[in-house]
Design an enzyme around this catalytic site. Structure first.
Site, PDB file in Angstrom:
ATOM      1  N   SER A  34     -34.570   2.652   0.683  1.00  0.00           N
ATOM      2  CA  SER A  34     -35.539   3.722   0.915  1.00  0.00           C
ATOM      3  C   SER A  34     -35.536   4.846  -0.111  1.00  0.00           C
ATOM      4  O   SER A  34     -36.465   5.643  -0.142  1.00  0.00           O
ATOM      5  CB  SER A  34     -35.344   4.300   2.323  1.00  0.00           C
ATOM      6  OG  SER A  34     -35.857   3.406   3.284  1.00  0.00           O
ATOM      7  N   SER A  43     -38.587   3.998   2.547  1.00  0.00           N
ATOM      8  CA  SER A  43     -39.235   4.978   3.387  1.00  0.00           C
ATOM      9  C   SER A  43     -39.399   6.349   2.745  1.00  0.00           C
ATOM     10  O   SER A  43     -40.210   7.141   3.224  1.00  0.00           O
ATOM     11  CB  SER A  43     -38.437   5.120   4.679  1.00  0.00           C
ATOM     12  OG  SER A  43     -37.172   5.687   4.432  1.00  0.00           O
ATOM     13  N   LYS A  90     -37.547  15.125   2.003  1.00  0.00           N
ATOM     14  CA  LYS A  90     -38.065  14.163   2.980  1.00  0.00           C
ATOM     15  C   LYS A  90     -38.050  14.796   4.371  1.00  0.00           C
ATOM     16  O   LYS A  90     -37.075  15.458   4.745  1.00  0.00           O
ATOM     17  CB  LYS A  90     -37.185  12.906   2.945  1.00  0.00           C
ATOM     18  CG  LYS A  90     -37.709  11.729   3.735  1.00  0.00           C
ATOM     19  CD  LYS A  90     -36.798  10.504   3.509  1.00  0.00           C
ATOM     20  CE  LYS A  90     -37.290   9.267   4.241  1.00  0.00           C
ATOM     21  NZ  LYS A  90     -36.402   8.102   3.988  1.00  0.00           N
TER      22      LYS A  90
END
Lengths: 548, 548
Positions: free
Chosen positions: B236, B212, B137
């Site tokens: 997330s 996310s 990420k």
């Protein structure tokens, strides 16, 4: 109109005094003319002189918790005679230095009888603290009793259940016989409030017993209990242990349960307070206390605790001790330097690796921790003080000026949290890179503070902000007017150093024991106790020789 | 004056797009006319159809991390061909659903060659993740690369070192080949920003991949990497894993290191985010990831972590699973209920003890956690958005209204901390008193959200406020237009329930896998993974039979 009309806060405060006075077992109170004169500084030898305790009772009160349990397990002592002995010594001590807020004699004796009954029936002890009397700092809640945490406004607050720590100790067989004094706001390294007054140091009654667990310092220092319970967010277990010649442990945060403890500013997590033991006799007793608590897995009730069982550690001499002589801001008084020098020599002679430890940004650490103590700008504290209208004690005002007076914003608080974590990482990395396992340091800049005078916190508070476990123990040395003369012509390095230096002359501290503090790595509470046993053992051997 | 003059923020945002576009290995880009049409929803079968990957490469990308390491250890695969296979699949995937923010092909291949060289010389693997490609990420910092955390203002920020988690993985032999997309502000359960745009769900490109860590959901869901790194403060990791048919673990807080991760509002500790793994193939791979990290004792560098080694746990069927059908606020969509019913039957048939679990004050939990997300009244987030002038994405505005818009005072924050701890204690006591070891629950009210639509967080966020570990895995079922019809005449229980219910009709979610979430007790991360293996094993056996 009468001039002497008491203020509403005085009426309220009187309730706390009444609770105390009504709780004192009258049968053991000595008349004033049997007590030493008020200007007699040390009362340490009075138990033997007083005639109140029998020889056997005196001997009982000289035993450690560990030894007491052994004796009870061997049917050589009963729990009842043990608690009676410590109660008598506590009443005597209270007469001499005002350390109690409430006696619990009847309940304690009844509980001891139950324990004896259990032992007679089963031949077994209830648990590893069977029959051990423990004194309890007042703000640790006890079911059905008031819990004022040093505030007049809270004098009517009744605890609805025992603090979780007490529940654990009780299950292990402990007996709570006396509750002990604390300062207004809990934020002094001294022990004075508007409720039950000021606690004195039994080694020298012109000195403070330390604080905020000053009642516990006095209790364990005078052997009113083999174990006591204090709390520490800036030195509040360690200063009293040091000032009163007893033992104390500040654990890493979130190991011992905190549930049921009353204090202002609950929910503040940036700098965490801890509950922990003081002991009159030994580091082994601190260890016993910790084992009893953590073997009961308190994290299964209080889920914010770290579920980390208490590890049994074998003491080893294969350690590296860094000696921190000075924190870079305030130079310790001569007796402290002498004790460190003494320790260094003895450790080296015993083959233990010793290096010097340079303090790393302790002033920066203080900036962080002092801002965190009252992140709300002292609002929560002041609201409680204003509720009763009680006057601010001088050291309350002193502590409050750590705060800017206005609350931090949450963003400012977050920035401090980041600074704290960075500082912790840096400090730890430095210890690793120097191969230092433990730091031997002063607990306070001096052996104790004169009543009302303790103002400098950072020999203890630094380990709170770093969240490192720290154990305090007597070096075996005491202040010596010949050896500990003030240095002539000392040039203070700053105003704080000057302020603290001016407080020193050896005759002010006569009779005071000299303590040391050993600090370990985070969550290595077990290791720091094991190492302290080694260090204390090395010093003891020499100290006793010296005393002969 | 030109109408099309770009705004300053657009110029700034273009830099991120340029970084991405310049990083794509051109040799593996398919021309547009070889790609499926934009309105083809599922692209899951395209790797085989595309002709870009060889049979062998396709097979490689179907392997778990555990299997890959085994094969490399048996000299049956080279690290180089492994990373090339996953890089090709990643480039293909990126073309189809825009999940990458930056490829690191050259560095990854060079690193793989080093690993192969090491293996050839020594006959040994570098470590337990030797040659395993891992997608990362974007807000997890990589030395020398930009790290924008979804903010246009941060597009020039360069990480000065690898995040500590990456350092640990790298030491174990991992290869980082692609960085992945995240939403503006990191606070959507969706994946859309003003930098590199919107990521789609590979199972159905009208759906969100979740957020996310949406880029990671898509990456692992499409097998662009066997393992990925996400972060989770409200769902997330778990929402993307669930939406994309992969596996995900949100650990208890303070187990995995967070150092070197960029996000707004650092220093906020009331609700802690965690880094953790997503996996394309198995729960075993999540376990492998955790072992690798915690075996390296990251707490010896990042001292805020809990020094708790990763325990090896044997899976057992002697567990009690509570099924939570509904959180009491929003009724799950029909496919979720069907999967829970399926799981219940299979667990009972397998002899595992199953009970119903009533949600305990989840709305209260949401009140606490939603107030904590932006305790500064969104100030830190808004300052960063205003710095660039980029427009607010709709779901950023959505998340910001969780805050009152004004910062909490520290006292208000403290009261919430207290409420949180009380809630955690109560929840834990309830699980204990019911004998429930694990809770099986929806991950989200539906199988996935349509792009832009995820608004309800509390099937995941509740376990953040409770700080309980939670693992997400595919049930093995997929949405079925026949079986999963909307309930006729359903009477919504409140406006939120109504809003979410209106989003449902089975054809909107066609192709979506149905995930489940298993929640364990605090710090029992090992146990929840072991139990998830048991549950998944039981479901799998049946699911595969069903599929035949």
């Amino acid at each position: 109109m009468t001039m002497s009309q008491p203020q509403p806060w005085e009426l309220q405060a009187r309730k706390a005094k009444n609770i105390l006075e009504n709780s004192i077992p009258r049968q053991w109170l000595l008349p004033d003319d049997k007590l030493p004169p008020a200007d007699e500084k040390s009362v340490m030898d009075f138990p033997r002189k007083s005639g109140l305790l029998t020889e056997r009772e005196l001997d009982i009160t000289e035993l450690s918790a560990t030894a007491l349990v052994e004796e009870m397990g061997a049917d050589k002592l009963s729990a009842e005679e043990v608690v009676v002995a410590f109660l008598k010594r506590s009443v005597l001590g209270h007469n001499l230095f005002n350390f109690a807020t409430e006696f619990m004699a009847d309940k304690a004796i009844a509980r001891a009888k139950e324990l004896d009954e259990y032992y007679r029936k089963t031949g077994e002890l209830v648990g590893p603290l069977h029959g051990v009397p423990i004194s309890v700092k007042e703000h640790v809640g006890i079911q059905g009793l008031t819990c004022n945490a040093g505030f007049v406004a809270w004098v009517d607050q009744i605890a609805t259940e025992d603090a979780l720590l007490l529940q654990c100790l009780k299950k292990a067989g402990a007996v709570f016989h006396v509750r002990t004094n604390q300062p207004q706001s809990l934020m002094h390294l001294d022990c004075s409030n508007n409720l039950t007054g000021t606690t004195l140091n039994p080694h020298n009654r012109t000195l403070s017993p330390g604080g905020s667990s000053g009642g516990e310092g006095a209790s364990t220092g005078f052997k009113c209990a083999p174990l006591g319970i204090g709390s520490d967010i800036g030195g509040s277990i360690r200063a009293p242990a040091a000032f009163c010649g007893s033992y104390g442990l500040k654990t890493t945060a979130l190991r011992n349960p905190l549930g049921g403890v009353r204090a202002a500013g609950g929910g503040q997590e940036s700098i965490r307070g801890v509950l922990g033991p003081l002991a009159s006799q030994s580091i082994e007793d601190l260890e016993l206390f910790q084992q009893v608590i953590l073997d009961q897995e308190p994290w299964d009730t209080e889920t914010s605790l770290i579920p980390m069982p208490w590890r049994r550690i074998r003491p080893t001499r294969d350690i590296t001790v860094g000696i921190m002589w000075d924190d870079g801001t305030v130079c310790p008084h001569p007796p402290i330097i002498r004790a460190l020098q003494f320790a260094k020599e003895k450790l080296i002679a015993a083959g233990i690796k010793v290096v010097d430890w340079e303090p790393y940004k302790h002033d920066h650490g203080w900036d962080i921790v002092s801002a965190m103590y009252f992140a709300d700008g002292t609002e929560s504290q002041q609201a409680i003080l204003k509720e009763s209208g009680e006057p601010y004690r001088p050291l309350t005002k002193w502590a409050f000026q750590y705060s800017s007076g206005t609350p931090l914003t949450v963003s400012e608080n977050w920035a401090l949290n980041n600074a704290r974590d960075r500082y912790r990482d840096e400090y730890h990395a430095l210890m690793k890179s120097h191969g230092v396992d433990f730091i031997l340091t002063p607990t306070y800049l001096g052996v104790a503070a004169v009543l009302g005078e303790p103002q400098y916190w950072n020999y203890t508070a630094i380990w709170n902000i770093l969240d490192l476990p720290a154990v305090v123990f007597p070096s075996g040395l005491v202040v010596d007017e010949e050896l500990d003369k003030a240095e002539e012509g000392y040039q203070p390095r700053n105003v704080v150093d000057e302020r603290e230096w001016k407080k020193y002359s050896p005759e002010r501290y006569v009779g005071a024991p000299i303590a040391l503090q050993l600090v370990g790595k985070r969550f290595k509470d077990e290791e720091v106790l094991a190492a302290a046993k080694v260090v204390k053992g090395v010093l003891n051997a020499d100290a006793s020789r010296k005393m002969n």
